[in-house]
Design a protein around this motif. Structure first.
Motif, PDB file in Angstrom:
ATOM      1  N   TRP A 149     -20.685 -12.115 -11.656  1.00 13.64           N
ATOM      2  CA  TRP A 149     -21.818 -12.999 -11.371  1.00 13.64           C
ATOM      3  C   TRP A 149     -21.681 -14.307 -12.147  1.00 13.64           C
ATOM      4  N   ILE A 150     -21.330 -14.202 -13.436  1.00 13.24           N
ATOM      5  CA  ILE A 150     -21.154 -15.403 -14.256  1.00 13.24           C
ATOM      6  C   ILE A 150     -20.025 -16.259 -13.701  1.00 13.24           C
ATOM      7  N   ASP A 151     -18.908 -15.636 -13.356  1.00 14.86           N
ATOM      8  CA  ASP A 151     -17.759 -16.401 -12.885  1.00 14.86           C
ATOM      9  C   ASP A 151     -18.071 -17.116 -11.570  1.00 14.86           C
ATOM     10  N   GLY A 152     -18.855 -16.483 -10.703  1.00 15.68           N
ATOM     11  CA  GLY A 152     -19.257 -17.150  -9.478  1.00 15.68           C
ATOM     12  C   GLY A 152     -20.118 -18.365  -9.753  1.00 15.68           C
ATOM     13  N   LEU A 153     -21.038 -18.230 -10.711  1.00 16.09           N
ATOM     14  CA  LEU A 153     -21.892 -19.354 -11.080  1.00 16.09           C
ATOM     15  C   LEU A 153     -21.064 -20.466 -11.727  1.00 16.09           C
ATOM     16  N   ALA A 154     -20.103 -20.081 -12.567  1.00 15.50           N
ATOM     17  CA  ALA A 154     -19.251 -21.079 -13.231  1.00 15.50           C
ATOM     18  C   ALA A 154     -18.471 -21.884 -12.203  1.00 15.50           C
ATOM     19  N   ARG A 155     -17.920 -21.222 -11.196  1.00 14.01           N
ATOM     20  CA  ARG A 155     -17.174 -21.944 -10.157  1.00 14.01           C
ATOM     21  C   ARG A 155     -18.097 -22.849  -9.351  1.00 14.01           C
ATOM     22  N   ALA A 156     -19.285 -22.353  -9.034  1.00 13.33           N
ATOM     23  CA  ALA A 156     -20.211 -23.136  -8.206  1.00 13.33           C
ATOM     24  C   ALA A 156     -20.716 -24.375  -8.934  1.00 13.33           C
ATOM     25  N   ARG A 157     -21.016 -24.238 -10.220  1.00 14.74           N
ATOM     26  CA  ARG A 157     -21.587 -25.354 -10.977  1.00 14.74           C
ATOM     27  C   ARG A 157     -20.515 -26.235 -11.601  1.00 14.74           C
ATOM     28  N   GLY A 158     -19.500 -25.613 -12.194  1.00 14.63           N
ATOM     29  CA  GLY A 158     -18.449 -26.374 -12.849  1.00 14.63           C
ATOM     30  C   GLY A 158     -18.813 -26.925 -14.209  1.00 14.63           C
ATOM     31  N   GLN A 210     -17.525 -20.413 -23.426  1.00 13.98           N
ATOM     32  CA  GLN A 210     -17.878 -19.290 -24.282  1.00 13.98           C
ATOM     33  C   GLN A 210     -19.028 -18.426 -23.754  1.00 13.98           C
ATOM     34  N   VAL A 211     -19.684 -18.855 -22.683  1.00 11.69           N
ATOM     35  CA  VAL A 211     -20.699 -17.996 -22.067  1.00 11.69           C
ATOM     36  C   VAL A 211     -20.163 -17.339 -20.805  1.00 11.69           C
ATOM     37  N   THR A 212     -18.869 -17.514 -20.508  1.00 13.39           N
ATOM     38  CA  THR A 212     -18.253 -16.936 -19.321  1.00 13.39           C
ATOM     39  C   THR A 212     -17.438 -15.705 -19.689  1.00 13.39           C
ATOM     40  N   SER A 213     -16.889 -15.054 -18.669  1.00 16.66           N
ATOM     41  CA  SER A 213     -16.200 -13.779 -18.892  1.00 16.66           C
ATOM     42  C   SER A 213     -14.957 -13.928 -19.753  1.00 16.66           C
ATOM     43  N   VAL A 214     -14.324 -15.109 -19.740  1.00 15.40           N
ATOM     44  CA  VAL A 214     -13.127 -15.304 -20.558  1.00 15.40           C
ATOM     45  C   VAL A 214     -13.419 -14.974 -22.011  1.00 15.40           C
ATOM     46  N   SER A 215     -14.518 -15.482 -22.519  1.00 16.97           N
ATOM     47  CA  SER A 215     -14.896 -15.239 -23.902  1.00 16.97           C
ATOM     48  C   SER A 215     -15.575 -13.884 -24.077  1.00 16.97           C
ATOM     49  N   LEU A 216     -16.441 -13.530 -23.145  1.00 18.08           N
ATOM     50  CA  LEU A 216     -17.201 -12.291 -23.287  1.00 18.08           C
ATOM     51  C   LEU A 216     -16.291 -11.063 -23.296  1.00 18.08           C
ATOM     52  N   ARG A 217     -15.256 -11.073 -22.480  1.00 21.08           N
ATOM     53  CA  ARG A 217     -14.345  -9.914 -22.435  1.00 21.08           C
ATOM     54  C   ARG A 217     -13.613  -9.714 -23.758  1.00 21.08           C
ATOM     55  N   ALA A 218     -13.483 -10.779 -24.551  1.00 23.72           N
ATOM     56  CA  ALA A 218     -12.772 -10.675 -25.830  1.00 23.72           C
ATOM     57  C   ALA A 218     -13.695 -10.325 -26.989  1.00 23.72           C
ATOM     58  N   GLN A 219     -14.990 -10.186 -26.726  1.00 20.25           N
ATOM     59  CA  GLN A 219     -15.918  -9.833 -27.795  1.00 20.25           C
ATOM     60  C   GLN A 219     -15.670  -8.398 -28.259  1.00 20.25           C
ATOM     61  N   PRO A 220     -15.674  -8.153 -29.567  1.00 10.84           N
ATOM     62  CA  PRO A 220     -15.399  -6.801 -30.064  1.00 10.84           C
ATOM     63  C   PRO A 220     -16.599  -5.872 -29.986  1.00 10.84           C
TER      64      PRO A 220
END
Length: 281
Positions: free
Chosen positions: A168-177, A182-192
């Motif tokens: 859902w976040i990634d779709g919003l990120a692509r739509a808005r740009g 750091q609020v997208t999945s790239v960063s969130l997936r790396a959270q411990p």
């Protein structure tokens, strides 16, 4: 002639890059970074850093400055994930040279823009970035919940799985740009930490317990009219962690939940960041 050379960051020892980072940020606005070497790879992952595309300025005494690059293929952008210079190198031109190199290489790889976040109180950094054509896109505030009582009802907020939340976040990120990386999945997936997500119609929150009495809101994105989903999402957090204070890092856009947090009684943190973009014609 400058007494430094630019090299790929992958060519220097990780311990040397970590040491330069620690030295450069010892006097940072929000306090020194004390990132242990063993956690350095995790920190870079949260920043989305590609070491192969990152560069360092090296002089006779070692690393003088660094520019760590986080490519964002979803929005055809390169993010300047972390840039800094050791105190002895400030004023030598090493950081401006790295910034110019960063912009030129991004343009050479066909990127639509470059981006970064900078604290609005970092006057020296802002002068450098604005002088290279970066302009503010949005302020990014942080918030604390001191003095905020149990808020609203969680009516309408439903838990969602993390894969669904990230999509859902990634779709919003692509739509808005214009979402901070750091609020997208790239960063969130790396959270411990163990993450939790809730959604209320066009609003979603991802949060984690980061201390026995504190919860960190890692991503709050509210596209509802009037940010009407945020009260329900905060209510869900209150139900999950009734005794904890809520902390929102300085990554929150006003127009995607920040205004609603203020209405709920959250207090802005003293320092805030600016999300900055530079188009690449």
């Amino acid at each position: 002639m400058p007494h430094f050379r630019l090299h790929p960051a992958a060519d220097v020892a990780p311990a040397d890059l970590h040491a330069a980072f620690t030295t450069a940020f010892a006097d940072y606005l929000i306090g020194p970074f004390r990132q242990p070497l063993e956690l350095w790879p995790r920190f870079l992952a949260r920043q989305g850093v590609d070491i192969g595309r990152s560069r360092v300025a090296v002089g006779d005494a070692g690393i003088l400055a660094f520019a760590l690059v986080a490519p964002r293929a979803d929005v055809a952008s390169w993010r300047l994930g972390v840039m800094g210079a050791v105190p002895a190198a400030r004023g030598t031109g090493a950081a401006p040279a790295l910034l110019d190199d960063f912009i030129a290489r991004a343009k050479g790889e066909g990127q639509r823009r470059v981006e970064l976040e900078c604290f609005a109180q970092n006057e020296r950094g802002l002068r450098l970035y604005r002088g290279r054509g970066f302009a503010g896109v949005a302020p990014l505030h942080g918030y604390g919940s001191e003095g905020v009582g149990p808020s609203g009802l969680a009516s309408g907020a439903v838990p969602v799985g993390l894969d669904e939340a990230f999509a859902w976040i990634d779709g919003l990120a692509r739509a808005r740009g214009d979402l901070p990386l750091q609020v997208t999945s790239v960063s969130l997936r790396a959270q411990p930490m163990h993450l939790h997500a809730w959604r209320c119609n066009g609003a979603q929150v991802v949060a984690a317990g980061t201390a026995p009495d504190q919860v960190t809101v890692l991503s709050l994105l509210d596209t509802e009219p009037g940010q009407g989903g945020t009260p329900a999402l905060i209510g869900a957090l209150r139900q999950q962690w009734p005794e904890a204070s809520l902390h929102v890092p300085q990554l929150q856009r006003d127009d995607l939940g920040g205004d609603a947090l203020r209405r709920l009684g959250f207090q802005p943190l003293p320092l805030h960041q600016l999300l900055m973009h530079r188009p690449l014609a």
